[in-house]
Write a protein that holds these residues in place. Structure first.
Motif, short mmCIF file in Angstrom:
data_model
loop_
_atom_site.label_atom_id
_atom_site.label_comp_id
_atom_site.label_asym_id
_atom_site.label_seq_id
_atom_site.Cartn_x
_atom_site.Cartn_y
_atom_site.Cartn_z
N ALA A 1 6.60 61.33 31.97
CA ALA A 1 5.99 60.51 33.02
C ALA A 1 6.30 59.05 32.79
CB ALA A 1 4.48 60.74 33.05
N PRO A 2 6.56 58.25 33.84
CA PRO A 2 6.90 56.83 33.67
C PRO A 2 5.77 56.04 33.01
CG PRO A 2 7.42 57.58 35.89
CD PRO A 2 6.63 58.67 35.24
N VAL A 3 6.15 54.97 32.34
CA VAL A 3 5.17 54.07 31.73
C VAL A 3 4.25 53.53 32.82
CG1 VAL A 3 4.87 51.88 30.51
CG2 VAL A 3 6.71 53.44 29.84
N GLY A 4 2.97 53.51 32.55
CA GLY A 4 2.00 53.01 33.51
C GLY A 4 1.36 54.09 34.35
N THR A 5 1.92 55.31 34.30
CA THR A 5 1.34 56.42 35.07
C THR A 5 0.00 56.82 34.48
OG1 THR A 5 3.54 57.26 35.63
CG2 THR A 5 1.68 58.79 35.88
N VAL A 6 -1.00 56.99 35.33
CA VAL A 6 -2.32 57.46 34.90
C VAL A 6 -2.49 58.88 35.41
CG1 VAL A 6 -4.81 57.11 35.02
CG2 VAL A 6 -3.27 55.13 34.93
#
Length: 421
Positions: free
Chosen positions: A8-13
């Motif tokens: 999952a991309p950085v910053g994904t919650v």
């Protein structure tokens, strides 16, 4: 169990909730683990404006007048103010001859289902509740013996049936052996998926005051079948005409002029006799009573019925794979194998389509008789199926089939006339 999300991309919650592990097949979408789930497509309490997921069936010469959702007061509704009713006009010879049915609905094989309906009758009547599988039509349940229903509300239940396969099923309450003159009331048709929990308690019923029986108790007027013909109507009364007899009925204090009749050319039989209109299965949809013809839907097809400006009207919601999937069905009538019959009707369709006209033989097996297709469109067209000689003497009914019509098509039917010669 591991849920992986390393790419999952950085910053994904991401959020996680309600993690459940099953031993076996996953429940269908919408089923809540640990609780019974009501199947909305085939459950109704008949409150509100409708349409409602229920219909009536009549076969083998039996006949009843059905009503669904009409406000009728506490006597006719198990709960709330609206229910369904069936006034028996002619009793059958088998339980299945008269039916109160839910729609065909896709259910999941291997899961447990519970079906129930609340019923009462103006006279003791045997009622059998069954599950049927579409295109198989063999009842199955732990027990489907008839229950004698009386004036008190009775909840009929088929509990925790494990369905053999994923397919379309419906619930059917059969009352073909109820005596003519009996009215049965139905309410709170419910189907639950009970694989993960029991069905809730049935709705509490309105009280019905016992009466009769030598003067004991208090008489209760049955509002659904009582009238003083005051006000604007419609009124719970209608006229009947059989055996070639005919009359013009009025239920509002006025006597309208009789309708213009279709021309009938006498003849045949060496100059004696002629053609006769079968009034019991002819309909112009203009009277105050319930029409003789009703819409039906099968095999996943769906329609929304309604009457508009004195015609039978239905809007196709879901098209079927076969013509029989959507129908306008007439009452059961006795046909004579030595005679010839003609069906005519005025039909329109908002989108060009084909309507198939036929008689359906009801016994000993269901069988179409002389089906013929007609192209119809927005302009009113008189379709005529002429020269039909039934192969056997017995109960048949008129059937207009339009199951392959596109979704959104509005069908109308009027001036249905059946002639025997």
């Amino acid at each position: 169990m591991t849920i992986e999300f390393g790419t999952a991309p950085v910053g994904t919650v991401l959020t996680f909730d309600d993690i459940t592990v099953y031993n076996g097949n996953l429940p269908p979408v919408g089923v809540v683990p640990g609780a019974a789930t009501k199947i909305a497509a085939t459950s109704t309490d008949f409150e509100g404006a409708g349409p409602f997921p229920a219909s009536g069936g009549q076969y083998g010469g039996a006949a009843a007048t059905f009503a669904f959702g009409a406000p009728a007061g506490a006597v006719a509704a198990a709960s709330g103010t609206q229910g369904a009713s069936a006034a028996v006009v002619a009793a059958g010879t088998a339980s299945y001859n008269l039916q109160f049915v839910g729609p065909w609905t896709q259910l999941t094989g291997g899961r447990k289902y519970t079906a129930r309906v609340q019923v009462r009758a103006t006279a003791p009547s045997p009622v059998t509740l069954v599950f049927l599988r579409n295109l198989v039509y063999t009842p199955f349940a732990p027990s489907f013996a008839p229950v004698t229903v009386g004036t008190a509300w009775t909840t009929l239940t088929i509990a925790d049936v494990i369905l053999p396969a994923t397919a379309e099923y419906h619930v059917q309450a059969e009352f073909g052996l109820a005596a003519a003159g009996t009215t049965l009331f139905f309410d709170n048709l419910e189907v639950f998926d009970t694989t993960d929990g029991p069905a809730p308690a049935p709705p509490a019923t309105n009280s019905v005051t016992p009466g009769g029986g030598g003067g004991s108790g208090t008489a209760t007027k049955i509002a659904a079948t009582s009238t003083d013909f005051e006000g604007a109507g419609p009124f719970p009364a209608s006229g009947g005409q059989y055996g070639g007899a005919a009359a013009t009925f009025a239920f509002d204090g006025t006597a309208p002029a009789p309708p213009a009749t279709n021309p009938v050319t006498p003849g045949g039989g060496g100059g004696g006799g002629g053609a006769t209109v079968l009034a019991t299965t002819s309909e112009d949809f203009s009277g105050p009573g319930a029409p003789k013809f009703v819409f039906a839907q099968f095999a996943g097809a769906a329609l929304t019925p309604g009457n508009a400006a004195g015609v039978a009207q239905a809007t196709v919601v879901t098209a079927g794979a076969d013509q029989y999937a959507l129908q306008l069905v007439g009452p059961s009538v006795q046909l004579d194998a030595t005679k010839t019959y003609t069906i005519s009707a005025s039909v329109t369709a908002s989108v060009a389509t084909t309507v198939q006209v036929l008689f359906l033989q009801e016994t000993p097996t269901l069988a179409p008789v002389s089906p013929q297709g007609f192209a119809v469109g927005p302009a009113a067209k008189t379709v005529t199926l002429a020269g039909v000689k039934p192969p056997t003497t017995g109960p048949h009914h008129v059937q207009f089939e339009f199951g392959k019509s596109a979704a959104g098509t509005v069908m109308t039917f009027d001036n249905i006339v059946v002639i025997v010669q």
